[in-house]
Motif scaffolding. Structure first.
Motif, PDB file in Angstrom:
ATOM      1  N   LEU A 112      32.881  23.811  33.499  1.00 40.04           N
ATOM      2  CA  LEU A 112      33.319  24.273  32.097  1.00 40.04           C
ATOM      3  C   LEU A 112      32.380  24.900  31.515  1.00 40.04           C
ATOM      4  CD1 LEU A 112      35.129  20.929  31.171  1.00 40.04           C
ATOM      5  CD2 LEU A 112      36.302  22.991  31.901  1.00 40.04           C
ATOM      6  N   TRP A 113      31.092  24.517  31.834  1.00 37.14           N
ATOM      7  CA  TRP A 113      29.815  25.341  31.081  1.00 37.14           C
ATOM      8  C   TRP A 113      28.576  24.524  31.621  1.00 37.14           C
ATOM      9  CZ3 TRP A 113      26.225  21.820  28.798  1.00 37.14           C
ATOM     10  CH2 TRP A 113      26.795  20.632  28.212  1.00 37.14           C
ATOM     11  N   ARG A 114      27.383  25.433  31.764  1.00 37.87           N
ATOM     12  CA  ARG A 114      26.198  24.614  31.976  1.00 37.87           C
ATOM     13  C   ARG A 114      25.144  25.239  31.204  1.00 37.87           C
ATOM     14  NH1 ARG A 114      21.666  25.656  36.108  1.00 37.87           N
ATOM     15  NH2 ARG A 114      21.351  23.285  36.827  1.00 37.87           N
ATOM     16  N   ASP A 115      24.397  24.292  30.968  1.00 35.44           N
ATOM     17  CA  ASP A 115      22.941  24.767  30.214  1.00 35.44           C
ATOM     18  C   ASP A 115      21.881  24.734  31.191  1.00 35.44           C
ATOM     19  OD1 ASP A 115      20.504  24.527  28.861  1.00 35.44           O
ATOM     20  OD2 ASP A 115      21.620  23.530  27.126  1.00 35.44           O
ATOM     21  N   ASP A 116      21.429  26.061  31.598  1.00 35.79           N
ATOM     22  CA  ASP A 116      20.632  26.258  32.704  1.00 35.79           C
ATOM     23  C   ASP A 116      19.483  25.606  32.313  1.00 35.79           C
ATOM     24  OD1 ASP A 116      22.674  27.521  34.195  1.00 35.79           O
ATOM     25  OD2 ASP A 116      21.697  29.482  33.472  1.00 35.79           O
ATOM     26  N   LYS A 117      18.777  25.667  31.131  1.00 38.51           N
ATOM     27  CA  LYS A 117      17.627  25.311  30.692  1.00 38.51           C
ATOM     28  C   LYS A 117      17.359  23.788  30.832  1.00 38.51           C
ATOM     29  CE  LYS A 117      14.072  25.756  27.279  1.00 38.51           C
ATOM     30  NZ  LYS A 117      14.109  25.540  25.623  1.00 38.51           N
ATOM     31  N   LYS A 118      18.556  22.763  30.338  1.00 38.86           N
ATOM     32  CA  LYS A 118      18.659  21.454  30.458  1.00 38.86           C
ATOM     33  C   LYS A 118      19.335  21.026  31.699  1.00 38.86           C
ATOM     34  CE  LYS A 118      19.552  19.580  25.706  1.00 38.86           C
ATOM     35  NZ  LYS A 118      19.357  20.917  24.758  1.00 38.86           N
ATOM     36  N   ARG A 119      19.846  21.934  32.538  1.00 39.02           N
ATOM     37  CA  ARG A 119      20.265  21.486  33.879  1.00 39.02           C
ATOM     38  C   ARG A 119      21.504  20.266  33.644  1.00 39.02           C
ATOM     39  NH1 ARG A 119      14.652  20.763  37.175  1.00 39.02           N
ATOM     40  NH2 ARG A 119      14.133  20.115  34.959  1.00 39.02           N
ATOM     41  N   ILE A 174      36.833  14.333  33.218  1.00 39.09           N
ATOM     42  CA  ILE A 174      35.716  15.295  33.321  1.00 39.09           C
ATOM     43  C   ILE A 174      34.522  14.503  33.607  1.00 39.09           C
ATOM     44  CG2 ILE A 174      34.285  16.765  31.687  1.00 39.09           C
ATOM     45  CD1 ILE A 174      37.192  17.703  31.596  1.00 39.09           C
ATOM     46  N   ILE A 175      33.827  15.235  34.460  1.00 43.63           N
ATOM     47  CA  ILE A 175      32.221  14.896  34.796  1.00 43.63           C
ATOM     48  C   ILE A 175      31.324  15.487  33.978  1.00 43.63           C
ATOM     49  CG2 ILE A 175      30.841  14.765  36.550  1.00 43.63           C
ATOM     50  CD1 ILE A 175      32.924  14.441  38.433  1.00 43.63           C
ATOM     51  N   ALA A 176      30.494  14.961  33.292  1.00 38.86           N
ATOM     52  CA  ALA A 176      29.189  15.230  32.587  1.00 38.86           C
ATOM     53  C   ALA A 176      27.984  14.893  33.548  1.00 38.86           C
ATOM     54  CB  ALA A 176      29.107  14.762  31.238  1.00 38.86           C
ATOM     55  N   TYR A 177      27.092  16.024  33.890  1.00 34.70           N
ATOM     56  CA  TYR A 177      26.176  15.739  34.995  1.00 34.70           C
ATOM     57  C   TYR A 177      24.938  16.341  34.604  1.00 34.70           C
ATOM     58  CZ  TYR A 177      24.711  15.799  40.167  1.00 34.70           C
ATOM     59  OH  TYR A 177      24.239  15.894  41.168  1.00 34.70           O
ATOM     60  N   GLY A 178      24.102  15.245  34.348  1.00 33.03           N
ATOM     61  CA  GLY A 178      22.732  15.618  33.833  1.00 33.03           C
ATOM     62  C   GLY A 178      21.766  15.743  35.260  1.00 33.03           C
ATOM     63  N   ILE A 226      18.288  10.858  24.058  1.00 32.67           N
ATOM     64  CA  ILE A 226      19.297  10.992  23.015  1.00 32.67           C
ATOM     65  C   ILE A 226      19.777  12.108  22.651  1.00 32.67           C
ATOM     66  CG2 ILE A 226      19.659  10.457  20.519  1.00 32.67           C
ATOM     67  CD1 ILE A 226      19.805   7.722  22.103  1.00 32.67           C
ATOM     68  N   ARG A 227      18.724  13.418  22.899  1.00 33.52           N
ATOM     69  CA  ARG A 227      19.275  14.457  22.502  1.00 33.52           C
ATOM     70  C   ARG A 227      20.355  15.253  23.404  1.00 33.52           C
ATOM     71  NH1 ARG A 227      14.422  14.752  24.771  1.00 33.52           N
ATOM     72  NH2 ARG A 227      13.633  16.429  26.278  1.00 33.52           N
ATOM     73  N   PHE A 228      20.086  14.728  24.903  1.00 37.07           N
ATOM     74  CA  PHE A 228      21.288  15.062  25.840  1.00 37.07           C
ATOM     75  C   PHE A 228      22.499  14.301  25.541  1.00 37.07           C
ATOM     76  CE2 PHE A 228      19.050  17.341  29.390  1.00 37.07           C
ATOM     77  CZ  PHE A 228      17.897  17.394  28.824  1.00 37.07           C
ATOM     78  N   LEU A 229      22.553  12.921  25.060  1.00 41.67           N
ATOM     79  CA  LEU A 229      23.628  12.230  24.848  1.00 41.67           C
ATOM     80  C   LEU A 229      24.412  12.914  23.872  1.00 41.67           C
ATOM     81  CD1 LEU A 229      22.263   8.550  25.409  1.00 41.67           C
ATOM     82  CD2 LEU A 229      23.998   9.761  26.976  1.00 41.67           C
ATOM     83  N   LYS A 230      23.798  13.364  22.572  1.00 46.99           N
ATOM     84  CA  LYS A 230      24.308  14.127  21.440  1.00 46.99           C
ATOM     85  C   LYS A 230      24.996  15.220  22.003  1.00 46.99           C
ATOM     86  CE  LYS A 230      21.568  12.186  17.713  1.00 46.99           C
ATOM     87  NZ  LYS A 230      20.842  12.182  16.821  1.00 46.99           N
ATOM     88  N   ARG A 231      24.470  16.241  22.706  1.00 45.46           N
ATOM     89  CA  ARG A 231      25.039  17.023  23.243  1.00 45.46           C
ATOM     90  C   ARG A 231      26.333  16.887  24.144  1.00 45.46           C
ATOM     91  NH1 ARG A 231      23.826  22.502  25.532  1.00 45.46           N
ATOM     92  NH2 ARG A 231      25.906  23.277  25.812  1.00 45.46           N
ATOM     93  N   ILE A 232      26.333  15.820  25.029  1.00 46.98           N
ATOM     94  CA  ILE A 232      27.188  15.491  25.840  1.00 46.98           C
ATOM     95  C   ILE A 232      28.464  15.112  24.949  1.00 46.98           C
ATOM     96  CG2 ILE A 232      27.955  13.636  27.481  1.00 46.98           C
ATOM     97  CD1 ILE A 232      25.141  13.648  28.664  1.00 46.98           C
TER      98      ILE A 232
END
Ligand SMILES: C[S@@+](CC[C@H](N)C(=O)[O-])C[C@H]1O[C@@H](n2cnc3c(N)ncnc32)[C@H](O)[C@@H]1O
Length: 203
Positions: free
Chosen positions: A189-196, A169-173, A53-59
């Motif tokens: 557009l951006w990347r969170d290296d820790k979350k990949r 847009i593509i959101a890629y986990g 869920i924490r990833f979905l909120k960020r997305i």
């Protein structure tokens, strides 16, 4: 992701989401347990693991920040439908679609849908991403490392005209095959290296 090694740990938010709605979205299932009749397609796919869920909120937050007037949310490789159920309740999309090759997982997703109160339609479609055509309109396409580079490349090539026309847009986990997107003319557009976790748009 050829094994069933856990990528992201679920936390209390994931347990709460499942219990509150009385749904079944958690757990890990190996490819052998979810394989479709199309064994060639399944062999390019990954095992089932739901996005936290924490990833979905960020997305969702990042999708709103793009300013793109999204019409659709499409999860390519939706599994039990967790991301679709979450996004349908967000009010950010007019239509939500989950695509998967596993009829077993889609059966669970449809049962889950019956438990969730959503004002927007949620469609769960049995299809191979390699031949699936995205719907009209600006779309947030979500990928949680569903398949290998070959299948990803086929999906993108098949939908290039859609991306060019709509600005989807593509959101890629767990974005291990993101080079494939660059090869097709996408840029991050951006990347969170820790979350990949990363967002990609077409040039
Ligand atoms: C890691 S799970 C992601 C589940 C879901 N997106 C989520 O985040 O909760 C990957 C899913 O991709 C599906 N998949 C694998 N290959 C596929 C293909 N060629 N077309 C459609 N779905 C596929 C699998 O059946 C599996 O459910």
């Amino acid at each position: 992701m050829t094994t069933t090694e856990k990528i992201y740990d679920p936390d209390w938010r994931d347990r709460f989401f499942q219990r509150w709605h009385g749904i079944d979205v958690e757990g890990i299932l190996p490819v052998e347990a979810i394989a479709s009749a199309d064994l060639a397609a399944s062999s390019r796919g990954t095992f089932y693991q739901p996005i936290p869920i924490r990833f979905l909120k960020r997305i969702l937050k990042s999708a709103r920040a793009t300013g793109v007037p999204f019409r659709n949310f499409v999860d390519m490789g939706c599994g039990k439908g967790k991301a679709c159920l979450f996004m349908a309740r967000s009010g950010a999309f007019r239509r939500v679609i989950g695509v998967d090759i596993s009829s077993r997982l889609l059966g669970v997703a449809r049962d889950n849908r019956a438990h969730i109160g959503s004002v927007v339609p949620i469609d769960f479609v049995e299809a191979d991403a390699q031949t699936y055509q995205l719907p009209d309109g600006p779309t947030l396409v979500f990928l949680f490392n569903p398949f290998d580079a070959v299948a990803l490349s086929r999906f993108i090539a098949n939908n290039l005209a859609h991306f060019r026309k709509t600005g989807s847009i593509i959101a890629y986990g767990f974005d291990i095959e993101r080079d494939v997107l660059a090869e097709h003319g996408f840029y991050p557009l951006w990347r969170d290296d820790k979350k990949r976790l990363s967002f990609h748009a077409i040039q």
